[in-house]
Design a protein around this motif. Structure first.
Motif, PDB file in Angstrom:
ATOM      1  N   THR A  46       2.242  11.443 -10.492  1.00  0.00           N
ATOM      2  CA  THR A  46       1.530  12.721 -10.497  1.00  0.00           C
ATOM      3  C   THR A  46       2.508  13.886 -10.564  1.00  0.00           C
ATOM      4  OG1 THR A  46      -0.239  11.717  -9.200  1.00  0.00           O
ATOM      5  CG2 THR A  46      -0.158  14.120  -9.250  1.00  0.00           C
ATOM      6  N   THR A  99       2.443   1.671  -3.433  1.00  0.00           N
ATOM      7  CA  THR A  99       1.475   2.154  -4.421  1.00  0.00           C
ATOM      8  C   THR A  99       1.229   3.643  -4.245  1.00  0.00           C
ATOM      9  OG1 THR A  99       0.422  -0.009  -4.419  1.00  0.00           O
ATOM     10  CG2 THR A  99      -0.859   1.806  -5.317  1.00  0.00           C
ATOM     11  N   THR A 100       1.113   4.085  -2.995  1.00  0.00           N
ATOM     12  CA  THR A 100       0.914   5.509  -2.719  1.00  0.00           C
ATOM     13  C   THR A 100       2.102   6.334  -3.201  1.00  0.00           C
ATOM     14  OG1 THR A 100      -0.411   4.933  -0.783  1.00  0.00           O
ATOM     15  CG2 THR A 100       0.429   7.181  -0.899  1.00  0.00           C
ATOM     16  N   ASN A 101       3.305   5.869  -2.915  1.00  0.00           N
ATOM     17  CA  ASN A 101       4.503   6.582  -3.351  1.00  0.00           C
ATOM     18  C   ASN A 101       4.603   6.630  -4.875  1.00  0.00           C
ATOM     19  OD1 ASN A 101       5.271   7.050  -0.733  1.00  0.00           O
ATOM     20  ND2 ASN A 101       6.666   5.315  -0.642  1.00  0.00           N
ATOM     21  N   TYR A 102       4.297   5.526  -5.527  1.00  0.00           N
ATOM     22  CA  TYR A 102       4.364   5.472  -6.988  1.00  0.00           C
ATOM     23  C   TYR A 102       3.359   6.439  -7.603  1.00  0.00           C
ATOM     24  CZ  TYR A 102       4.437   3.519 -11.686  1.00  0.00           C
ATOM     25  OH  TYR A 102       4.545   3.356 -13.035  1.00  0.00           O
ATOM     26  N   THR A 103       2.166   6.478  -7.043  1.00  0.00           N
ATOM     27  CA  THR A 103       1.141   7.405  -7.536  1.00  0.00           C
ATOM     28  C   THR A 103       1.595   8.849  -7.377  1.00  0.00           C
ATOM     29  OG1 THR A 103      -0.570   5.803  -6.956  1.00  0.00           O
ATOM     30  CG2 THR A 103      -1.290   8.074  -7.319  1.00  0.00           C
ATOM     31  N   ALA A 104       2.196   9.168  -6.232  1.00  0.00           N
ATOM     32  CA  ALA A 104       2.679  10.530  -6.002  1.00  0.00           C
ATOM     33  C   ALA A 104       3.782  10.902  -6.989  1.00  0.00           C
ATOM     34  CB  ALA A 104       3.184  10.663  -4.567  1.00  0.00           C
ATOM     35  N   THR A 161       0.833  -1.206   0.000  1.00  0.00           N
ATOM     36  CA  THR A 161       0.000   0.000   0.000  1.00  0.00           C
ATOM     37  C   THR A 161       0.864   1.251   0.000  1.00  0.00           C
ATOM     38  OG1 THR A 161      -1.725  -1.196   1.197  1.00  0.00           O
ATOM     39  CG2 THR A 161      -1.848   1.201   1.220  1.00  0.00           C
ATOM     40  N   ASP A 162       1.893   1.270   0.832  1.00  0.00           N
ATOM     41  CA  ASP A 162       2.806   2.419   0.857  1.00  0.00           C
ATOM     42  C   ASP A 162       3.516   2.596  -0.475  1.00  0.00           C
ATOM     43  OD1 ASP A 162       2.137   2.994   3.446  1.00  0.00           O
ATOM     44  OD2 ASP A 162       3.900   2.017   4.334  1.00  0.00           O
TER      45      ASP A 162
END
Length: 74
Positions: free
Chosen positions: A53, A45-50, A42-43
């Motif tokens: 973006t 995925t969040t970092n990759y999305t950031a 989950t972490d």
């Protein structure tokens, strides 16, 4: 000689049983790390999305600035 062979065969069987039971008990006491793995995924995925973006935002800003500069030159 047969007596020695029987003793060796018995010792070998006991050693095999000991190794098998030790491996079985080691897997029985293995810790469950599924929650930690899921949290790490989950972490990540969040970092990759950031990051994606951010890269798209920087590219858009660079394109807009380039467009504005080229229009000002004309």
């Amino acid at each position: 000689m047969k007596n020695v062979m029987n003793i060796l065969a018995t010792k070998r069987a006991k050693a095999g049983l000991l190794v098998t039971s030790a491996l079985g008990s080691a897997s029985a006491f293995a810790a469950d790390h599924t929650e930690a793995i899921n949290a790490a995924v989950t972490d990540g995925t969040t970092n990759y999305t950031a990051i994606v973006t951010g890269v798209i935002t920087v590219a858009a800003i660079g394109f807009c600035i380039g467009l504005i500069v080229s229009k000002l030159r004309n």
